[in-house]
Design a protein around this motif. Structure first.
Motif, mmCIF file in Angstrom:
data_model
loop_
_atom_site.group_PDB
_atom_site.id
_atom_site.type_symbol
_atom_site.label_atom_id
_atom_site.label_comp_id
_atom_site.label_asym_id
_atom_site.label_seq_id
_atom_site.Cartn_x
_atom_site.Cartn_y
_atom_site.Cartn_z
ATOM 1 N N GLN A 620 0.813 -1.217 0.000
ATOM 2 C CA GLN A 620 0.000 0.000 0.000
ATOM 3 C C GLN A 620 0.840 1.259 0.000
ATOM 4 O OE1 GLN A 620 -2.380 -0.741 3.470
ATOM 5 N NE2 GLN A 620 -3.996 -1.813 2.335
ATOM 6 N N LYS A 621 2.104 1.131 0.418
ATOM 7 C CA LYS A 621 2.992 2.304 0.462
ATOM 8 C C LYS A 621 3.620 2.615 -0.896
ATOM 9 C CE LYS A 621 4.269 1.544 5.314
ATOM 10 N NZ LYS A 621 5.393 1.191 6.230
ATOM 11 N N ALA A 622 3.504 1.701 -1.848
ATOM 12 C CA ALA A 622 4.112 1.923 -3.161
ATOM 13 C C ALA A 622 3.395 3.066 -3.873
ATOM 14 C CB ALA A 622 4.036 0.655 -3.996
ATOM 15 N N PRO A 623 4.130 4.000 -4.465
ATOM 16 C CA PRO A 623 3.487 5.143 -5.143
ATOM 17 C C PRO A 623 2.662 4.669 -6.339
ATOM 18 C CG PRO A 623 5.844 5.055 -5.641
ATOM 19 C CD PRO A 623 5.601 4.052 -4.565
ATOM 20 N N GLY A 624 1.484 5.265 -6.486
ATOM 21 C CA GLY A 624 0.632 4.930 -7.621
ATOM 22 C C GLY A 624 -0.166 3.662 -7.447
ATOM 23 N N VAL A 625 -0.099 3.018 -6.267
ATOM 24 C CA VAL A 625 -0.812 1.767 -6.005
ATOM 25 C C VAL A 625 -1.865 2.022 -4.938
ATOM 26 C CG1 VAL A 625 -0.612 -0.624 -5.240
ATOM 27 C CG2 VAL A 625 1.202 0.399 -6.636
ATOM 28 N N SER A 626 -3.124 1.837 -5.319
ATOM 29 C CA SER A 626 -4.220 2.069 -4.387
ATOM 30 C C SER A 626 -4.350 0.896 -3.430
ATOM 31 C CB SER A 626 -5.529 2.256 -5.156
ATOM 32 O OG SER A 626 -5.863 1.051 -5.836
ATOM 33 N N ALA A 627 -5.173 1.072 -2.406
ATOM 34 C CA ALA A 627 -5.391 0.004 -1.428
ATOM 35 C C ALA A 627 -6.036 -1.211 -2.090
ATOM 36 C CB ALA A 627 -6.267 0.528 -0.287
#
Length: 640
Positions: A620-627
């Motif tokens: 979830q902390k990856a940029p551009g990746v939603s929950a």
């Protein structure tokens, strides 16, 4: 009409209606069906299609006045024998109205290409023409070879007659103008010049060895050269070389000298004496024993961009000038016309064809028969080439016909085979396995009909060549039974060759027996004791017989060539599949993950394995990746 024409020029669904005629297979039935159509036709321009009882298209024609033109087919005594046979098969027609006759001409070419009717003159050429493309969508535009639809933004130069001619020109242009040929992705990742810079075929804009203004100047010179302004480019390079030498910058002078050498090479290999011709396409026709050959020369800015021979089909009983007109119409359905189209004889509707080409090209196109001067000399050269090409074609067809007769005698066929299919498998220890089929006919290999079969049956054991052959042939002939059970088309083979011995042949026989196919001849070709072209191949027949041929027999060389072609095609397809698999990522298997999110995950975690092992919180902390996406990725790898 084509990639360079206006999109959706004709809306056939709204402009079409069909009138069904009687179903009787005779001349009177055909005339009756056409008369029923004539009663409903308007005095408007348009295109008509004639269909047989099955609905297959027999003929496509255009008319200035549909009612007048179609009614001519009811006067059968005035028709040549070829058209009388067509009328006898006609059971229905489809009519498309257009705004004018020029539009009808363009639509006619479109429909002939789509339906390949049996009674139209056909330009049979599977190879598209290559172009040189100077891209315009980058600060440092790329030079590249291009085929197909012209969607990329930039300047297109062509057509070139062959890949060889365009490759030679590209190589020389890189030496002459030092333009980059790498992809944008490769360009962005460079931190030092590549090999092309070292061998003086690129100016290395990727690492700042040339600024945008200097590169734009090289691009402008390249456009001048490809437009025929070679004298200006040569004078400019000569002046720059002299100035560099006087300034004692000998390294730069040597670079300019090499570029001048490249220019001289192109001039020597591609320039002909075409002063005053400008841009021109030159067409000359030759005929002998009912076979017609057409030679095409492409001149752009005084440069010879190659020539190609064409051999139209369905030309029996068709006047030569009409064959040339039909050829030009279909040829320019894909290729942008030159300003001048030079032909060796008058064509029946030259003014109409020129009007249609002018409409498509967006500039004036002239069709004429040259009478004197340079244009006449070039036409005479084209006619000589057309006659020589036709002679070679007739000699080759005679040799090929003899080989086909020998093949028929060798394998007990009733007639020389019109379609031969050859099969082979390729894999490495069962991985990336696939089957391949190539097709050959009296005219040679039919590369547009080659097929690849990915091995996907879970019951096929990896590395089991016999099982792979069973799967390939089952899919091939099951589909043939479904699509053409009556064998009315040209998709059923007269002879099947298998690259393998008795085991492969037995697997193939079992497939045919299971499908209920009893009349296809299959032969297995096993390599001889020396496993090479000099060895004695062993031919395995379906009745259990085996034999070899003399090592110097022409029919053996022909069969070896067929076997080698499928081997080449199978290996090439396998390498392509293997290379694609090597570049695959584990994230490709996750549903709903596109290129952007895959890139974001890999940039954040570094590797696909790290993504697989990551916790839900880390994802979830990856940029551009939603929950939601993080949950989807996590659940995919932790389903248990």
């Amino acid at each position: 009409m084509s990639s360079y024409g206006p999109p959706d020029r004709f809306n056939e669904e709204k402009a079409t209606y069909a009138v069904r005629g009687a179903d009787a297979p005779d001349l009177e039935g055909g005339v009756a069906a056409i008369r029923n159509v004539v009663q409903t036709l308007p005095q408007k321009s348009g295109v008509y299609r004639m269909h047989d009882a099955r609905g297959d298209v027999l003929y496509v024609g255009k008319a200035r006045a549909l009612k007048n033109r179609v009614s001519n087919y009811t006067q059968v005594e005035r028709l040549p024998r070829r058209l009388q046979r067509m009328v006898a098969l006609t059971r229905s027609m489809t009519i498309v109205t257009t705004n004018n006759e020029a539009e009808a001409l363009l639509l006619e070419a479109q429909l002939i290409k789509r339906y390949r009717p049996a009674y139209n003159v056909l330009l049979r050429d599977d190879k598209s023409f290559p172009f040189i493309l100077l891209r315009a969508d980058h600060e440092f535009p790329r030079i590249q070879k291009h085929r197909g639809a012209r969607r990329a933004k930039g300047d297109y130069y062509g057509p070139f007659a062959s890949a060889g001619s365009v490759n030679n020109t590209l190589n020389a242009l890189q030496k002459l103008f030092l333009l980059r040929s790498c992809t944008d992705g490769f360009f962005k990742t460079r931190d030092r010049p590549c090999l092309l810079y070292q061998i003086k075929r690129c100016s290395a804009p990727c690492v700042g060895r040339i600024d945008p203004a200097g590169y734009a100047e090289l691009m402008a010179d390249a456009k001048k050269f490809l437009s025929g302004k070679t004298t200006d480019v040569q004078a400019k390079l000569g002046a720059q070389m002299t100035a560099a030498a006087e300034a004692m910058d000998f390294e730069q002078a040597a670079v300019l000298r090499d570029r001048l050498k490249a220019l001289t090479f192109i001039q020597g290999s591609q320039f002909i004496n075409a002063e005053g011709v400008g841009d021109a396409d030159i067409f000359a026709l030759a005929s002998h024993e009912g076979v017609i050959g057409i030679q095409a020369f492409f001149i752009r800015g005084g440069q010879n961009w190659g020539h190609r021979s064409f051999f139209p089909t369905h030309t029996a009983d068709v006047p030569e000038d009409e064959v040339l007109q039909q050829f030009l119409m279909q040829f320019y359905e894909e290729v942008p016309p030159a300003r001048n189209v030079l032909v060796d004889r008058a064509v029946p509707e030259a003014a109409l064809l020129a009007e249609a080409l002018t409409d498509v090209a967006g500039r004036k196109v002239v069709i004429e028969v040259p009478q004197r001067g340079t244009r006449r000399r070039l036409m005479d050269q084209a006619k000589r080439n057309a006659e020589e090409a036709l002679e070679r074609r007739l000699a080759e067809s005679t040799t090929q016909a003899k080989l086909n007769r020998e093949v028929a005698e060798l394998f007990g066929l009733a007639e020389p085979p019109q379609r031969i299919e050859i099969y082979d498998n390729s894999h490495i220890q069962g991985t990336n396995a696939l089957g391949a089929m190539v097709v050959a006919g009296p005219e040679g290999f039919r590369k547009g009909q080659y097929r690849k079969f990915n091995i996907r049956d879970k019951n096929t054991v990896p590395g089991d060549d016999f099982g792979m052959m069973r799967e390939v042939l089952t899919r091939r002939f099951a589909r043939a039974l479904e699509e053409d059970p009556d064998r009315d088309g040209e998709t059923w083979p007269d002879l099947v060759l298998l690259d393998g011995g008795r085991g492969q042949l037995n697997a193939a026989k079992a497939v045919l027996e299971e499908l209920g196919i009893e009349d296809i001849c299959m032969v297995g070709i096993a390599k001889g004791p020396h496993h090479g072209r000099e060895g004695r191949e062993v031919f395995h027949l379906m009745d259990g017989r085996e034999f070899t041929l003399p090592v110097n027999a022409p029919v053996l060389f022909y069969l070896q060539r067929l076997r080698d072609e499928v081997h080449r095609f199978a290996i090439g397809a396998h390498r392509e599949k293997r290379a694609k698999a090597m570049g695959a990522s584990p994230l490709d298997e996750v549903p709903g993950i596109g290129p952007a999110r895959k890139k974001a995950l890999l940039m954040h975690f570094g590797t696909g394995r790290a993504v697989r092992n990551a916790s839900l919180e880390d994802l979830q902390k990856a940029p551009g990746v939603s929950a939601a996406v993080a949950r989807q990725v996590y659940d995919f790898y932790h389903a248990k």
